[in-house]
Scaffold this motif. Sequence first.
Motif, short mmCIF file in Angstrom:
data_model
loop_
_atom_site.label_atom_id
_atom_site.label_comp_id
_atom_site.label_asym_id
_atom_site.label_seq_id
_atom_site.Cartn_x
_atom_site.Cartn_y
_atom_site.Cartn_z
N PHE A 183 -11.46 7.16 -7.93
CA PHE A 183 -10.92 5.97 -7.28
C PHE A 183 -9.57 5.57 -7.87
CE2 PHE A 183 -15.22 5.22 -5.56
CZ PHE A 183 -14.86 4.91 -4.26
N SER A 184 -9.34 5.87 -9.14
CA SER A 184 -8.01 5.62 -9.71
C SER A 184 -6.96 6.46 -8.99
CB SER A 184 -8.02 5.94 -11.20
OG SER A 184 -8.85 5.05 -11.91
N GLY A 185 -7.28 7.74 -8.76
CA GLY A 185 -6.37 8.59 -7.99
C GLY A 185 -6.22 8.12 -6.57
N LEU A 186 -7.31 7.62 -5.99
CA LEU A 186 -7.29 7.15 -4.60
C LEU A 186 -6.39 5.93 -4.45
CD1 LEU A 186 -8.99 8.71 -2.56
CD2 LEU A 186 -10.54 6.77 -2.46
N LYS A 187 -6.42 5.02 -5.42
CA LYS A 187 -5.58 3.83 -5.35
C LYS A 187 -4.10 4.19 -5.46
CE LYS A 187 -8.20 1.67 -8.43
NZ LYS A 187 -8.75 0.66 -9.34
N LEU A 188 -3.78 5.13 -6.34
CA LEU A 188 -2.40 5.61 -6.41
C LEU A 188 -1.99 6.28 -5.11
CD1 LEU A 188 -2.23 7.13 -10.02
CD2 LEU A 188 -1.08 5.08 -9.20
N SER A 189 -2.88 7.08 -4.57
CA SER A 189 -2.59 7.78 -3.33
C SER A 189 -2.32 6.82 -2.18
CB SER A 189 -3.77 8.71 -2.98
OG SER A 189 -3.55 9.36 -1.76
N ALA A 190 -3.08 5.73 -2.11
CA ALA A 190 -2.90 4.75 -1.04
C ALA A 190 -1.51 4.14 -1.07
CB ALA A 190 -3.96 3.66 -1.15
N VAL A 191 -1.00 3.88 -2.27
CA VAL A 191 0.35 3.30 -2.40
C VAL A 191 1.41 4.36 -2.10
CG1 VAL A 191 1.97 2.21 -4.00
CG2 VAL A 191 -0.46 1.60 -4.07
N TYR A 192 1.21 5.58 -2.60
CA TYR A 192 2.18 6.65 -2.38
C TYR A 192 2.31 7.00 -0.90
CZ TYR A 192 2.20 7.50 -7.44
OH TYR A 192 2.33 7.37 -8.79
N CYS A 193 1.23 6.81 -0.13
CA CYS A 193 1.29 7.12 1.29
C CYS A 193 2.39 6.33 2.00
CB CYS A 193 -0.05 6.82 1.94
SG CYS A 193 -1.31 8.06 1.69
N VAL A 194 2.52 5.07 1.64
CA VAL A 194 3.54 4.23 2.26
C VAL A 194 4.94 4.73 1.90
CG1 VAL A 194 4.42 1.87 2.45
CG2 VAL A 194 1.97 2.27 2.23
N ILE A 195 5.10 5.15 0.65
CA ILE A 195 6.39 5.69 0.22
C ILE A 195 6.71 6.96 0.99
CG2 ILE A 195 7.66 6.63 -1.74
CD1 ILE A 195 5.91 4.89 -3.56
N GLY A 196 5.72 7.85 1.13
CA GLY A 196 5.93 9.10 1.86
C GLY A 196 6.29 8.87 3.31
N ALA A 197 5.59 7.93 3.96
CA ALA A 197 5.90 7.63 5.37
C ALA A 197 7.31 7.09 5.52
CB ALA A 197 4.88 6.64 5.91
N THR A 198 7.72 6.25 4.59
CA THR A 198 9.08 5.68 4.64
C THR A 198 10.14 6.76 4.49
OG1 THR A 198 8.22 3.64 3.65
CG2 THR A 198 10.60 3.94 3.65
N GLY A 236 1.23 -1.47 1.73
CA GLY A 236 0.79 -0.78 0.52
C GLY A 236 -0.21 -1.60 -0.28
N ILE A 237 0.04 -2.91 -0.38
CA ILE A 237 -0.88 -3.78 -1.12
C ILE A 237 -2.25 -3.83 -0.44
CG2 ILE A 237 -1.31 -6.18 -1.78
CD1 ILE A 237 1.73 -6.46 -2.15
N LEU A 238 -2.26 -3.95 0.89
CA LEU A 238 -3.52 -4.03 1.62
C LEU A 238 -4.33 -2.74 1.49
CD1 LEU A 238 -2.47 -5.92 4.88
CD2 LEU A 238 -3.73 -6.82 2.92
N LEU A 239 -3.65 -1.60 1.54
CA LEU A 239 -4.35 -0.33 1.38
C LEU A 239 -4.93 -0.22 -0.03
CD1 LEU A 239 -1.92 2.12 3.21
CD2 LEU A 239 -4.22 1.47 3.94
N PHE A 240 -4.15 -0.64 -1.02
CA PHE A 240 -4.64 -0.61 -2.40
C PHE A 240 -5.87 -1.51 -2.55
CE2 PHE A 240 -4.86 -2.30 -6.67
CZ PHE A 240 -4.67 -1.18 -7.48
N LEU A 241 -5.80 -2.71 -1.99
CA LEU A 241 -6.93 -3.65 -2.10
C LEU A 241 -8.16 -3.13 -1.36
CD1 LEU A 241 -5.10 -7.08 -1.67
CD2 LEU A 241 -5.97 -6.04 -3.79
#
Length: 258
Positions: A183-198, A236-241
């Motif tokens: 889940f630690s990796g998953l939370k990082l991944s959720a934030v990185y997804c927004v960066i990748g899409a941008t 990104g915050i909502l995905l992390f939460l």
Amino acid sequence: MRTAAPRRLLQHYGPAALLALLTLAVWETVARLGLVPPFILPAPSAICKALLEERRLLFGVHLPATLLEVLTGFALSVVCGSLLGIAMHLFSPLAKALYPLLIISQTVPLIALSPLFIMWFGYTLWSKVAVVFLTAFFPVVIGTYDGLSKNTDAYRDLLLTYGANRWQILGKVGVPLALPSFFSGLKLSAVYCVIGATIGEWLGGSQGLGYFSRRMAGNLQSAKMFAAVVLLSVLGILLFLAVAALEKIILKKRGRYS
């Protein structure tokens, strides 16, 4: 009991909220006094106004496009990353071969690969999904593999005495103990997804918040550009939460949360 939860929230997030409010107040004051040109740093009130003025375009066109890219890339990264992490744990030669390559892959700037994806997939959804996938894939793989690689010799030996096989040991011991790292990796991944899409939308898109912010930046409409950035940050915050809430639910059932 009812007052305990708000008090706990205030203790945990009160200092951060106070700092954020203070920063916004200073920012608004500096912008209103004209100490910084508005095309460089618009006031928070101007950004809110831009959000309202462009709400149909932002919420009706660009936010759904970015959200689709993020969720598709995130889902693919979770599935593929988890399976690869498990495979690396079960087969050590595979881990020895792939682990260094995974590390090396993170040294390649994604902004340099985006044009290549556009050549392969064109200006379609999948060129952005490819960037999102590569951005979010690494934390899931490493989180899964490192979590499964924790020392479980005592539990394994106990299950072996009861005749458990390799897959039963993985399901009963490996996976439950790996969940916090996963889940630690998953939370990082959720934030990185927004960066990748941008990044994908900046380099080759006709829709999405990244595309909108690039177009507004080119027209020196910084308030509208910041409005798109605010939505990206909130996404990104909502995905992390969401991932954090799922983590709490699952681990609480297993007695990992009090």
